[in-house]
Write a protein that holds these residues in place. Structure first.
Motif, PDB file in Angstrom:
ATOM      1  N   PRO A  54       2.842  51.117  -9.142  1.00 43.29           N
ATOM      2  CA  PRO A  54       1.622  51.854  -8.767  1.00 43.29           C
ATOM      3  C   PRO A  54       1.324  52.958  -9.780  1.00 43.29           C
ATOM      4  N   GLY A  55       0.068  53.021 -10.210  1.00 43.82           N
ATOM      5  CA  GLY A  55      -0.333  54.046 -11.171  1.00 43.82           C
ATOM      6  C   GLY A  55      -0.074  53.686 -12.612  1.00 43.82           C
ATOM      7  N   ARG A  56       0.568  52.542 -12.836  1.00 41.03           N
ATOM      8  CA  ARG A  56       0.829  52.104 -14.224  1.00 41.03           C
ATOM      9  C   ARG A  56      -0.040  50.884 -14.533  1.00 41.03           C
ATOM     10  N   SER A  57      -0.288  50.649 -15.809  1.00 39.63           N
ATOM     11  CA  SER A  57      -1.103  49.494 -16.200  1.00 39.63           C
ATOM     12  C   SER A  57      -0.648  49.005 -17.568  1.00 39.63           C
ATOM     13  N   ALA A  58      -1.327  47.961 -18.055  1.00 43.98           N
ATOM     14  CA  ALA A  58      -0.971  47.380 -19.357  1.00 43.98           C
ATOM     15  C   ALA A  58      -1.138  48.380 -20.488  1.00 43.98           C
ATOM     16  N   HIS A  59      -1.909  49.456 -20.248  1.00 46.47           N
ATOM     17  CA  HIS A  59      -2.151  50.431 -21.316  1.00 46.47           C
ATOM     18  C   HIS A  59      -0.938  51.316 -21.571  1.00 46.47           C
ATOM     19  N   ASP A  60      -0.128  51.574 -20.546  1.00 43.70           N
ATOM     20  CA  ASP A  60       1.008  52.485 -20.752  1.00 43.70           C
ATOM     21  C   ASP A  60       2.360  51.830 -20.468  1.00 43.70           C
ATOM     22  N   VAL A  61       2.375  50.513 -20.303  1.00 43.61           N
ATOM     23  CA  VAL A  61       3.636  49.777 -20.136  1.00 43.61           C
ATOM     24  C   VAL A  61       3.727  48.762 -21.275  1.00 43.61           C
ATOM     25  N   PRO A  62       4.862  48.704 -21.985  1.00 45.00           N
ATOM     26  CA  PRO A  62       4.989  47.714 -23.068  1.00 45.00           C
ATOM     27  C   PRO A  62       4.882  46.298 -22.501  1.00 45.00           C
ATOM     28  N   CYS A  63       3.892  45.545 -22.968  1.00 47.58           N
ATOM     29  CA  CYS A  63       3.636  44.200 -22.415  1.00 47.58           C
ATOM     30  C   CYS A  63       3.858  43.098 -23.434  1.00 47.58           C
ATOM     31  N   SER A  64       3.366  43.318 -24.638  1.00 55.20           N
ATOM     32  CA  SER A  64       3.477  42.249 -25.645  1.00 55.20           C
ATOM     33  C   SER A  64       4.938  42.098 -26.045  1.00 55.20           C
ATOM     34  N   PRO A  65       5.321  40.908 -26.543  1.00 60.84           N
ATOM     35  CA  PRO A  65       6.711  40.711 -26.992  1.00 60.84           C
ATOM     36  C   PRO A  65       7.146  41.774 -28.006  1.00 60.84           C
ATOM     37  N   ALA A  66       6.260  42.112 -28.954  1.00 59.43           N
ATOM     38  CA  ALA A  66       6.625  43.105 -29.981  1.00 59.43           C
ATOM     39  C   ALA A  66       6.853  44.475 -29.345  1.00 59.43           C
ATOM     40  N   ALA A  67       5.998  44.851 -28.366  1.00 58.91           N
ATOM     41  CA  ALA A  67       6.138  46.163 -27.711  1.00 58.91           C
ATOM     42  C   ALA A  67       7.413  46.216 -26.881  1.00 58.91           C
ATOM     43  N   LEU A  68       7.713  45.138 -26.184  1.00 58.82           N
ATOM     44  CA  LEU A  68       8.955  45.097 -25.393  1.00 58.82           C
ATOM     45  C   LEU A  68      10.179  45.159 -26.302  1.00 58.82           C
ATOM     46  N   GLU A  69      10.090  44.478 -27.455  1.00 55.32           N
ATOM     47  CA  GLU A  69      11.196  44.517 -28.415  1.00 55.32           C
ATOM     48  C   GLU A  69      11.385  45.931 -28.952  1.00 55.32           C
ATOM     49  N   ALA A  70      10.266  46.591 -29.287  1.00 57.07           N
ATOM     50  CA  ALA A  70      10.341  47.967 -29.803  1.00 57.07           C
ATOM     51  C   ALA A  70      10.943  48.906 -28.752  1.00 57.07           C
ATOM     52  N   ALA A  71      10.545  48.713 -27.487  1.00 55.89           N
ATOM     53  CA  ALA A  71      11.088  49.545 -26.405  1.00 55.89           C
ATOM     54  C   ALA A  71      12.592  49.359 -26.292  1.00 55.89           C
ATOM     55  N   PHE A  72      13.038  48.104 -26.426  1.00 57.99           N
ATOM     56  CA  PHE A  72      14.488  47.858 -26.319  1.00 57.99           C
ATOM     57  C   PHE A  72      15.240  48.463 -27.500  1.00 57.99           C
ATOM     58  N   ILE A  73      14.676  48.307 -28.700  1.00 56.08           N
ATOM     59  CA  ILE A  73      15.369  48.814 -29.900  1.00 56.08           C
ATOM     60  C   ILE A  73      15.576  50.326 -29.810  1.00 56.08           C
ATOM     61  N   SER A  74      14.629  51.019 -29.174  1.00 56.45           N
ATOM     62  CA  SER A  74      14.751  52.478 -29.063  1.00 56.45           C
ATOM     63  C   SER A  74      15.543  52.904 -27.824  1.00 56.45           C
ATOM     64  N   SER A  75      16.043  51.921 -27.063  1.00 56.50           N
ATOM     65  CA  SER A  75      16.760  52.245 -25.817  1.00 56.50           C
ATOM     66  C   SER A  75      18.251  52.462 -26.093  1.00 56.50           C
ATOM     67  N   PRO A  76      18.924  53.148 -25.166  1.00 56.79           N
ATOM     68  CA  PRO A  76      20.384  53.340 -25.330  1.00 56.79           C
ATOM     69  C   PRO A  76      21.149  52.017 -25.300  1.00 56.79           C
ATOM     70  N   TYR A  77      20.590  50.980 -24.652  1.00 60.60           N
ATOM     71  CA  TYR A  77      21.314  49.692 -24.592  1.00 60.60           C
ATOM     72  C   TYR A  77      21.430  49.068 -25.974  1.00 60.60           C
ATOM     73  N   ALA A  78      20.359  49.201 -26.799  1.00 61.20           N
ATOM     74  CA  ALA A  78      20.406  48.650 -28.162  1.00 61.20           C
ATOM     75  C   ALA A  78      21.418  49.418 -28.996  1.00 61.20           C
ATOM     76  N   ARG A  79      21.416  50.764 -28.829  1.00 62.46           N
ATOM     77  CA  ARG A  79      22.381  51.574 -29.604  1.00 62.46           C
ATOM     78  C   ARG A  79      23.811  51.242 -29.184  1.00 62.46           C
ATOM     79  N   SER A  80      24.012  51.066 -27.896  1.00 64.20           N
ATOM     80  CA  SER A  80      25.349  50.723 -27.392  1.00 64.20           C
ATOM     81  C   SER A  80      25.794  49.368 -27.942  1.00 64.20           C
ATOM     82  N   MET A  81      24.880  48.424 -27.950  1.00 66.15           N
ATOM     83  CA  MET A  81      25.207  47.088 -28.468  1.00 66.15           C
ATOM     84  C   MET A  81      25.553  47.148 -29.953  1.00 66.15           C
ATOM     85  N   GLU A  82      24.767  47.901 -30.727  1.00 64.79           N
ATOM     86  CA  GLU A  82      25.039  48.017 -32.162  1.00 64.79           C
ATOM     87  C   GLU A  82      26.377  48.693 -32.407  1.00 64.79           C
ATOM     88  N   ASP A  83      26.691  49.688 -31.561  1.00 71.37           N
ATOM     89  CA  ASP A  83      27.969  50.387 -31.672  1.00 71.37           C
ATOM     90  C   ASP A  83      29.119  49.414 -31.391  1.00 71.37           C
TER      91      ASP A  83
END
Length: 1467
Positions: free
Chosen positions: A408-437
């Motif tokens: 509620p209150g969220r839409s495609a404009h402020d939630v990563p939807c495209s594959p590239a946007a979702l990938e970018a969100a993951f790369i900047s997440s702690p899970y990606a850093r943890s995996m790389e570590d």
């Protein structure tokens, strides 16, 4: 993303005292406990199975059953016992960095199917294209050689030993590509970039030395259908059994194999199938779910340590799927395996068993981390929490633009939807850093601490059998592989009784016919030529029989690809094993064949003579078998192989040295004789016979001789007569065989062993070596499944595709609030059809079904009752192998073997002839016409199955709705044969939905192979159909709880086809759970009822709940009595209603001519899109005609030219044999599709047969014209009285012969169960047709028995009569000097005085009638003198031509009848 399912937990989830779920990761201690419990369960279950299934042999010792599930003993794990024995563990962690995969074809580009027209054009411009490409390859160029598209974008990760990772994504996300890349199966892709390491070992070294330790289990189940489950596993184990150092002390190889096999069968709960054929779409065998478990067992028998499972729970029921993943969990922990899996519709119980989860979206990594935190991660991104939806479905739903919902209150404009946007969100997440570590740490550990790598290398080394190279990726040596394969191939041949009996029967009949045709050959001049003929015909018939090896080599390629990828054996081993396994059968068959022919035709009766003849015949047979197998292995498909083989076969026949002696061959072609293996075999047999005999010169071979009633010339050869037999001496009646072959054929009998035998052995060895080299270094596995091929758009499809894409774009644009309405718009449109006044109810009572099995009968269904009311959705469920598909087949009237008892009624009345038409059945196996597009396949179904009164435009519009409903918009013009598994499944459903069934819709596992969201959409659509009055019966596997609730009723079966429950499911499954609870099986509120009920009845590995069999509980229950009463009430009410009057009850929805039109259109389209098939035939005709014309170029009017004209015409009779070899496989493949379609009464078998012929006719006429053009003018035809006008008649005859060949090939295909059997008929028919037409054995010398009926019956008699009489009538013969027979007249007489009486009666002419010495006699004066003694009359040429046409008509009728009566589809 609709709120699907609550598969919250399962029966076996481990919970803490507080009720919270423990961490999902199973430690070793817990896994061992779980596994021990599983072992006990399995032992109990196994005992029960043995009690119920009399066909399963009892284990000798029950204690061994317990031991069988000690993982440490059975799978050579790294437990204490193995370490104590010095056996090293194999722990292989997998890391990948910047892994990127490129596929063929640029982004957005499409690969289009080639057509016959394009193939014909490209053939002529090929030299120019080749030249241009050669120049381009030399010149520097910046552009890539071919465009590529990125399937997997760069991504990294790691999975340690003992860990399991679940790979999730929507169809097309790249999950399969990822698994294949990890498993080192890279051949399907343009490039695989990045660094993948296995315990620190790079991918190249792994592929070279440890290929069998990293395996990929594909989604499709590929097996040898005619082997049993036990034989399939025995073979896998025989190639993977470790050497003594890799086994525990005291355990023999056989004991190890037996223990592992029993463990795998019991662990996967398929012990009862050990002696059952694996089967496929057309061979009755185990169920689909059991076949999937056979695939898993085969893979696990390899004892690999990195396992990649691609949707391996497809086709398994929920309980069995969970048991399988639990077993994987336990084995992964204890053995230290590394397991990758991609699963569709994974329940929560399955999901929680994994250590890691990776989510892909269009090839991009959008999550990699702990499963327990994945849902929260996506919710934090702004996606709407859907607590009732299983986590796996929720994660894939977040990547699906059609299904995801925002918080509620969220839409495609402020939630990563495209594959590239979702990938970018993951790369900047702690899970990606943890995996790389973790990745960096693990890589460092692998580089510094190499214990795992060294142990792995040593363990693999110890596994190898004695004599296997250290660098070899195989466990068993080459000879061991050949031995195992030979046993398997021998079993296959032995179990194919039909082919065995057919091949021996035809061979014996063939031998008897040849022996009878050349019966008791005399030892005189008349027997000289026919003695050679019998040797020639027998040799050709036997050796060219091996032409059938060509298509056979194409059939086993998918199995070869899979098993060599598993490192079971080197590809070369199968080539040798095939030859060795075939020897016992072929040796016996050829020996019987040779004995019959040799002694019936009265060849030299001595032991040496016979065994030498047999040696040459059999060695030539084996050589030619190797020759054709080499071609089969070399070529990508049968048509290419067929095209290449025709370069050689005509050469081999003409240049054997018999039809044209080597000394008379054209100087630019005689070298063919020396590279022809058959020439050495024939020459050896020929020399063997003639060096042992002498010939008496008499009869027609004496010139001049007495006409009947005359005594002018001496009875024996006098000084003024000559013997025309080559090798004769003046005045000598005896001609030695050695002289005959020396003078007549330029052969030396002394060469039989020093040349012919040695060269033949050399050829045999050469072709064995070429097979080994070709299959090893140039393997042909068939097309890659990763490339989708499209048909080019026309104006109509372009408009329709644009409309589909427009609807799709509008839907994607819609906000999710609206999308709930727009998402169902197409479903509403589909189901808004006007409801009929009355829809009928289908009932069945006391259904029993038994099938024949070795040793008796087996009952698969027992007293099954039920009904399907209009407007209801009924689920048919049970464990894999319980008889769900069998039950559906029986109810849908699809069974054609076995005995069905019981009653099936529609509205209380017996089934009418239009029952099959009024129902639709989406079968488990996806069988479709491969060259059609999705749109064409669905239109074909709609056009022929919807009522004829519905306009075609309305049917086409309806198909577009189905394409949209099934989300196949992007693939509407894709060829079916290139589709992936998931798209094929959607098409199967679409084809059935397009028929708009009036009565019933049957679906067999429609959600198998679909992801969770697609499955939910499909069931939701079925629900809407039902709400509009459609009656639906559907088997279903692994339904989530919400999916399960969409059904109204449930028919639940247990093993043996016993009913456990039939009745309502109820809201929240309350009715069903209350029933089970009443008898002691209480379903916890957090458990999926669909899974629980299967566990409760003991469908999986767990024991059933309670001490009574649930089938007995059902029979004593009030629900059973209510169900029986309801069936009686339905029947009573229906019979009380007056039966509706139908205009006419028809089996098919469409009239005959409309069916024919649609089928012919489809056939024409299929052939136009099969350029290899059509162009091969055209090429073959052109080549044979051109080759024969070159051999007999611009014939003159000499005696030998006359003979060559006959040979040239005789080659027309070879055309049907060539055509048949190509037609038969095509017919049999098309029949597979027809079998599936005919069961739905789409079109009649008569339409199928006629449609096949009409499709072939234009190409047949074209081939005939090409053959005729390249024959008549290069050879110089038309010099007789008929002139060039006679060539027109020749064309008509050739067209009729071509059509005769096509229809004969189709008839043989119609009466043959498979390609191998069809190929056996060809030599037999070819021999009959060519031997008894009055030319091979001249009419005057033919035995009266054959002359009285078979000569008249053979169509080639008419072919050669019409063609020879037209060409030779009035043709003046002018002998060349060497063609005259020369003799001296008595002193004082001229040649005319001495030989005039002879010439006047027998024909021919004297060169100089008035000569008094060296008379020269030419045998013929005009062509008529040659053909009149052969019972040919020029005045009958038109009659004979139309008789050939009548044979063509007869073949059509016979084919239509055979198509109607013979299907060879046992189910």
């Amino acid at each position: 993303m609709a709120e699907t399912p609550g598969d919250d937990r399962t029966l076996y989830d481990v919970r803490t005292a507080d009720g919270d779920v423990e961490a999902h990761h199973v430690d070793v201690r817990q896994a061992e406990d779980t596994f021990n419990e599983l072992s006990k369960t399995l032992s109990r279950r196994s005992a029960t199975d043995r009690k119920h299934d009399s066909t399963i042999s009892d284990d000798s010792d029950p204690e061994k059953g317990e031991e069988a599930f000690d993982l440490r003993e059975y799978l050579q794990s790294s437990n204490d016992a193995h370490q104590g024995a010095g056996i090293k563990h194999k722990h292989v962690g997998v890391t990948w960095e910047k892994l990127q995969v490129e596929g063929m074809g640029g982004a957005g580009s499409k690969i289009y199917v080639e057509t016959f027209g394009q193939a014909a054009v490209s053939f002529w411009i090929f030299p120019f294209i080749f030249l241009w490409n050669t120049i381009k390859s030399v010149l520097p160029s910046k552009e890539a050689s071919f465009p590529t598209r990125t399937i997997l974008h760069p991504q990294s990760g790691l999975v340690k030993p003992g860990e399991m990772i679940l790979v999730l994504g929507c169809p097309g996300a790249g999950c399969t590509t990822f698994l294949k890349s990890i498993a080192n199966e890279r051949s399907d892709y343009a490039a695989v970039l990045g660094d993948v390491r296995y315990a620190g070992i790079d991918a190249q070294e792994m592929a070279k030395m440890y290929k069998g330790e990293v395996l990929y289990n594909q989604e499709d189940d590929i097996h040898i259908a005619t082997l049993s489950v036990g034989q399939t596993l025995d073979f896998a184990l025989s190639t993977k059994t470790p050497g003594p150092k890799g086994r525990l002390p005291g355990i023999s190889k056989q004991e190890f194999n037996d223990q592992v096999k029993n463990m795998l069968l019991k662990m996967l709960n398929i012990s009862h199938t050990a002696k059952t054929y694996v089967g496929d779409e057309f061979v009755r065998g185990v169920s689909g779910g059991e076949r999937k478990r056979v695939s898993i067992a085969e893979m696990m028998a390899s004892r690999a340590r990195v396992l990649c499972f691609d949707n391996s729970t497809r086709g398994l029921d929920a309980s069995t799927a969970l048991d399988f993943i639990k077993a994987m969990r336990a084995m992964t922990d204890i053995l230290g395996q590394t397991t990758f899996a991609t699963l569709y519709q994974a329940g929560e119980g399955i999901y929680d068993l994994f250590d890691k989860v990776m989510v892909l979206d269009e090839g991009r990594q959008v999550y990699f981390g702990p499963p327990s935190e994945a849902r929260k991660y996506f919710e934090n991104l702004g996606f709407k929490p859907l607590p009732r939806q299983s986590t796996a479905d929720y994660l894939t739903g977040c990547t699906d633009p059609n299904e995801r919902q925002f918080a509620p209150g969220r839409s495609a404009h402020d939630v990563p939807c495209s594959p590239a946007a979702l990938e970018a969100a993951f790369i900047s997440s702690p899970y990606a850093r943890s995996m790389e570590d973790d990745l960096d740490k693990y890589k460092l550990l692998m580089e510094t601490e190499k214990r795992d790598q060294e142990s792995f290398r040593e363990a693999v080394l110890l596994d190898k059998r004695k004599g296997v190279s250290k660098k070899s990726p195989y466990t068993v040596g080459f000879l061991g592989q050949v031995k195992a394969l030979t046993l398997r191939q021998f079993q296959m041949r032995l179990q194919d009784r039909f082919q065995l009996v057919t091949s021996f029967s035809l061979s014996i009949i063939l031998a008897i016919v040849i022996g009878a045709a050349f019966f008791n050959q005399p030892l005189n001049a008349a027997g000289a030529f026919t003695r050679g003929s019998v040797l020639f015909v027998a040799m050709l018939s036997c050796t060219l029989d091996t032409f059938g090896e060509l298509p056979a080599q194409m059939l086993g390629r998918p199995i070869l690809k899979k098993q060599t990828a598993y490192s079971f054996y080197r590809p070369a081993a199968i080539a040798i094993a095939n030859t060795v396994a075939d020897v016992p059968f072929s040796a016996a068959r050829v020996l019987i064949y040779d004995i019959i022919i040799y002694f019936m035709s009265h060849l030299n009766r001595s032991a040496g003579g016979f065994f030498t003849y047999h040696l040459f015949t059999y060695l030539t047979f084996l050589t030619m078998q190797g020759f054709f197998r080499s071609f089969g292995l070399m070529c990508s498909n049968f048509d290419v192989a067929f095209r290449l083989a025709t370069f050689f076969v005509p050469n081999m026949i003409v240049y054997t040295g018999y039809m044209i002696p080597v000394s008379q061959m054209k100087r630019w072609l005689f070298w063919i004789y020396y590279i022809n293996p058959i020439s050495y075999g024939f020459t050896g047999a020929f020399e063997n016979e003639f060096r042992r005999i002498d010939l008496d010169c008499n009869g027609a071979y004496v010139v001049p001789r007495n006409p009947p009633g005359s005594t002018t010339y001496p009875a024996n050869i006098g000084p003024n007569q000559v013997c025309t037999l080559p090798g004769s001496q003046f005045g000598n009646e005896i001609v030695t065989g050695k002289e005959y072959v020396s003078v007549g054929y330029d052969l030396n009998t002394a060469d039989i062993w020093r040349r012919n035998f040695l060269v033949l052995v050399g050829f045999f060895l050469l072709f064995q070596v070429t097979q080994v080299l070709l299959i090893e270094f140039y393997p042909q596995y068939g097309g890659s499944g990763s490339v989708v091929v499209y048909a080019k758009e026309n104006n109509d499809t372009k408009k329709r595709n644009a409309a589909l894409q427009e609807h799709k774009a509008l839907r994607n644009k819609s906000e999710k609030g609206e999308s709930s309405s727009t998402g169902t718009e197409k479903e509403e449109k589909y189901s808004s059809e006007k409801e009929t006044i009355h829809r009928k109810t289908f009932t069945w009572e006391a259904i029993n079904y038994t099938v024949p099995v070795p040793g008796g009968q087996r009952r698969l269904l027992h007293d099954v009752y039920g009904y399907v009311k209009p407007g209801t959705l009924t689920a048919l469920m049970g464990a894999s192998g319980a008889g769900k598909t069998t039950c559906l087949d029986v109810l849908a009237q699809r069974k054609n073997i076995g005995v069905i008892a019981g009653s099936m009624l529609v509205d209380g009345r017996p089934l009418a002839s239009d029952f099959a038409r009024g129902t639709a059945y989406a079968e488990q196996m996806d069988v479709h016409e491969g060259s059609a597009t999705i749109r064409e396949a669905m239109r074909f179904s709609a056009h022929l199955r919807q009522p004829a009164s519905v306009p075609e435009a309305e049917k086409d519009a309806y198909v577009e709705e189905m394409i949209e409903l099934l989300e196949l918009q992007d693939l509407a013009d894709a060829l079916v044969i290139t589709l992936g598994v998931e798209a094929r499944k959607r098409l199967t459903i679409g084809v059935e939905l397009a028929s708009k069934p009036e009565l019933l819709l049957f679906l067999d596992e429609p959600t198998s192979g679909l992801d969770g969201q697609s499955a939910w959409n499909l069931v939701r659509f079925l629900r809407k159909l039902a709400s509009k009055g459609q009656a639906i019966l559907c088997t279903i596997h692994q339904p989530s709880s919400l999916l399960f609730e969409s059904f109204d009723r449930l028919l639940l079966l247990e093993r043996g086809g016993e009913t456990v429950y039939f009745g309502d499911i109820g809201h929240d499954s309350r009715v069903l759970t209350d029933y089970f609870a009443r008898y002691g099986a209480h379903c916890p509120s957090n458990v999926n009822p669909a899974e629980y009920m299967l566990d409760a009845i003991g469908a999986g590995l767990a024991p059933r709940v309670g001490d009574r069999d649930w089938k007995d509980i059902w029979l004593d229950s009030p629900e059973y009595r209510d169900m029986r009463d309801e069936i009686e009430r339905i029947k009573r009410d229906a019979l009380a209603r007056p039966e509706e009057v139908k205009a006419k009850e028809t089996t098919y929805a469409s009239p005959f001519y409309y069916q024919l039109k649609e089928v012919v259109l489809r056939n024409n389209r299929a052939l136009w899109r099969s350029p290899a098939y059509v162009f091969s035939r055209l090429f073959v005709h052109a080549f044979i005609s051109l080759f024969v014309s070159l051999t007999f170029l611009q014939l003159g009017q000499g005696l030998r030219d006359l003979q060559y004209r006959v040979f040239g015409i005789f080659w027309v009779s070879v055309l049907p044999m060539i055509v048949m070899a190509q037609i038969e496989p095509m017919w049999i493949f098309n029949r597979r599709v027809f079998i599936r379609e005919s069961s739905s009464r789409i079109y009649s078998p008569y339409v199928f047969a006629i449609g096949q012929l009409i499709g072939e006719t234009p190409y047949s006429v074209l081939c005939a014209i090409v053959y005729w053009v390249l024959m008549v003018w290069p050879m110089g035809f038309g010099k007789g009285a008929a002139g060039t006008n006679g060539n027109g008649l020749q064309l008509l005859v050739i067209i009729f012969v071509e059509l005769f060949g096509v229809t004969l090939g189709q008839f043989i295909g119609a009466i043959s169960p498979n390609i191998q059997t069809a190929a056996l008929f060809n030599p037999f028919l070819g021999l009959i047709l060519t031997t008894f037409c009055g030319v091979t054995i001249p009419f005057p010398t033919m035995a009266r028995f054959w002359r009285s009926w078979l000569y008249q019956l053979v169509p080639y008699t008419r072919v050669l009569s019409a063609m020879l009489s037209t060409e030779l009538h009035g043709l003046e013969i002018i002998c060349k000097p060497e063609e005259f027979n020369r003799f001296e007249p008595p002193s004082g007489q001229t040649c005319q005085q001495w030989a005039g009486e002879f010439v006047n009666f027998f024909g021919g002419y004297l060169e100089d009638k008035n000569a008094t010495s060296a008379c020269a006699y030419c045998q013929y004066k005009i062509g008529d003198e040659f053909f009149v003694p052969l019972n040919i009359d020029y005045s009958n040429r038109w009659r004979d031509t139309w008789i050939v046409f009548c044979y063509f008509i007869f073949n059509i009728i016979a084919t239509i009848i055979a198509s109607r009566l013979l299907r060879y589809a046992k189910r």
